[in-house]
Enzyme design. Structure first.
Site, PDB file in Angstrom:
ATOM      1  N   LYS A  18       0.832  -1.209   0.000  1.00  0.00           N
ATOM      2  CA  LYS A  18       0.000   0.000   0.000  1.00  0.00           C
ATOM      3  C   LYS A  18       0.859   1.248   0.000  1.00  0.00           C
ATOM      4  O   LYS A  18       1.983   1.255   0.471  1.00  0.00           O
ATOM      5  CB  LYS A  18      -0.928   0.010   1.206  1.00  0.00           C
ATOM      6  CG  LYS A  18      -0.188   0.167   2.514  1.00  0.00           C
ATOM      7  CD  LYS A  18      -1.122   0.176   3.700  1.00  0.00           C
ATOM      8  CE  LYS A  18      -0.285   0.266   4.980  1.00  0.00           C
ATOM      9  NZ  LYS A  18      -1.064   0.078   6.167  1.00  0.00           N
TER      10      LYS A  18
ATOM     11  N   ARG B 183       0.410   5.521   0.896  1.00  0.00           N
ATOM     12  CA  ARG B 183      -0.436   6.537   1.523  1.00  0.00           C
ATOM     13  C   ARG B 183       0.035   7.919   1.093  1.00  0.00           C
ATOM     14  O   ARG B 183       1.222   8.187   1.098  1.00  0.00           O
ATOM     15  CB  ARG B 183      -0.353   6.457   3.040  1.00  0.00           C
ATOM     16  CG  ARG B 183      -0.896   5.207   3.659  1.00  0.00           C
ATOM     17  CD  ARG B 183      -0.754   5.316   5.177  1.00  0.00           C
ATOM     18  NE  ARG B 183      -1.017   4.085   5.855  1.00  0.00           N
ATOM     19  CZ  ARG B 183      -2.189   3.745   6.365  1.00  0.00           C
ATOM     20  NH1 ARG B 183      -3.208   4.560   6.256  1.00  0.00           N
ATOM     21  NH2 ARG B 183      -2.338   2.603   6.988  1.00  0.00           N
TER      22      ARG B 183
ATOM     23  N   ASP C 108      -6.498   0.284  13.212  1.00  0.00           N
ATOM     24  CA  ASP C 108      -7.012   1.528  13.762  1.00  0.00           C
ATOM     25  C   ASP C 108      -8.392   1.807  13.157  1.00  0.00           C
ATOM     26  O   ASP C 108      -9.412   1.453  13.725  1.00  0.00           O
ATOM     27  CB  ASP C 108      -6.040   2.670  13.497  1.00  0.00           C
ATOM     28  CG  ASP C 108      -6.450   3.992  14.142  1.00  0.00           C
ATOM     29  OD1 ASP C 108      -7.501   4.042  14.811  1.00  0.00           O
ATOM     30  OD2 ASP C 108      -5.725   4.982  13.960  1.00  0.00           O
ATOM     31  N   THR C 109      -8.438   2.395  11.978  1.00  0.00           N
ATOM     32  CA  THR C 109      -9.722   2.707  11.354  1.00  0.00           C
ATOM     33  C   THR C 109     -10.268   1.538  10.544  1.00  0.00           C
ATOM     34  O   THR C 109     -11.402   1.581  10.084  1.00  0.00           O
ATOM     35  CB  THR C 109      -9.596   3.928  10.427  1.00  0.00           C
ATOM     36  OG1 THR C 109      -8.712   3.602   9.351  1.00  0.00           O
ATOM     37  CG2 THR C 109      -9.084   5.141  11.184  1.00  0.00           C
TER      38      THR C 109
ATOM     39  N   GLY D 257      -9.544   0.691   7.612  1.00  0.00           N
ATOM     40  CA  GLY D 257      -9.637   0.999   6.186  1.00  0.00           C
ATOM     41  C   GLY D 257      -8.724   0.129   5.340  1.00  0.00           C
ATOM     42  O   GLY D 257      -9.148  -0.471   4.355  1.00  0.00           O
ATOM     43  N   THR D 258      -7.459   0.045   5.719  1.00  0.00           N
ATOM     44  CA  THR D 258      -6.505  -0.773   4.964  1.00  0.00           C
ATOM     45  C   THR D 258      -6.894  -2.243   5.016  1.00  0.00           C
ATOM     46  O   THR D 258      -6.899  -2.928   3.995  1.00  0.00           O
ATOM     47  CB  THR D 258      -5.081  -0.593   5.529  1.00  0.00           C
ATOM     48  OG1 THR D 258      -4.712   0.787   5.423  1.00  0.00           O
ATOM     49  CG2 THR D 258      -4.085  -1.447   4.787  1.00  0.00           C
TER      50      THR D 258
END
Length: 134
Positions: free
Chosen positions: A16, A18, A46-47, A49-50
């Site tokens: 990935k 960012r 954490d969120t 998303g990944t």
């Protein structure tokens, strides 16, 4: 390659990029997942998303199923919603960040015994490697 040998399995990399914090601008899959049951490994979610984006890509590339494991489940913002709406079948996390989970997809494992045995070994001045090496 070392992980693949140790696990007697194939290893695939999800690369990935960012452009800013908590926003993946580009994600690529290196390896073959078609017809495989995939387990994603991460240190922290954490969120989510990944993680959820990676799970969705694995299914798009032909994986049979996708599960994930992480050490620390921060799970901030809309993480629970993302997990619920993703292709992830299950997320296994440790209890290093204690909380009640708002998703049936999340399974929490305790690290209490591992920490206790490690502290005991340190106090007794004995090796801790057996706690971490199979």
């Amino acid at each position: 390659n070392t992980y693949a040998k140790f696990l007697n399995s194939e290893v695939v990399v999800c690369y990935k990029q960012r452009d800013q914090a908590n926003v993946v601008s580009k994600m690529m899959l290196i390896g073959e997942v078609k017809g495989k049951d995939v387990i994603l490994i991460d240190d922290m979610v954490d969120t989510a998303g990944t993680l959820t984006q990676a799970a969705d890509i694995m299914i798009q590339k032909g994986a049979n199923s996708v599960r994930a494991m992480c050490t620390h489940g921060v799970l901030s913002g809309s993480a629970y919603e993302k997990i619920e709406n993703s292709k992830l079948e299950e997320l296994v996390i440790t209890d290093t960040i204690p909380r009640e989970h708002r998703s049936n997809k999340i399974k929490e494992l305790s690290v209490a015994n591992l920490f206790a045995e490690t502290i005991k070994s340190v106090i007794n001045k004995t090796s801790i490697s057996s706690n971490f090496i199979c």
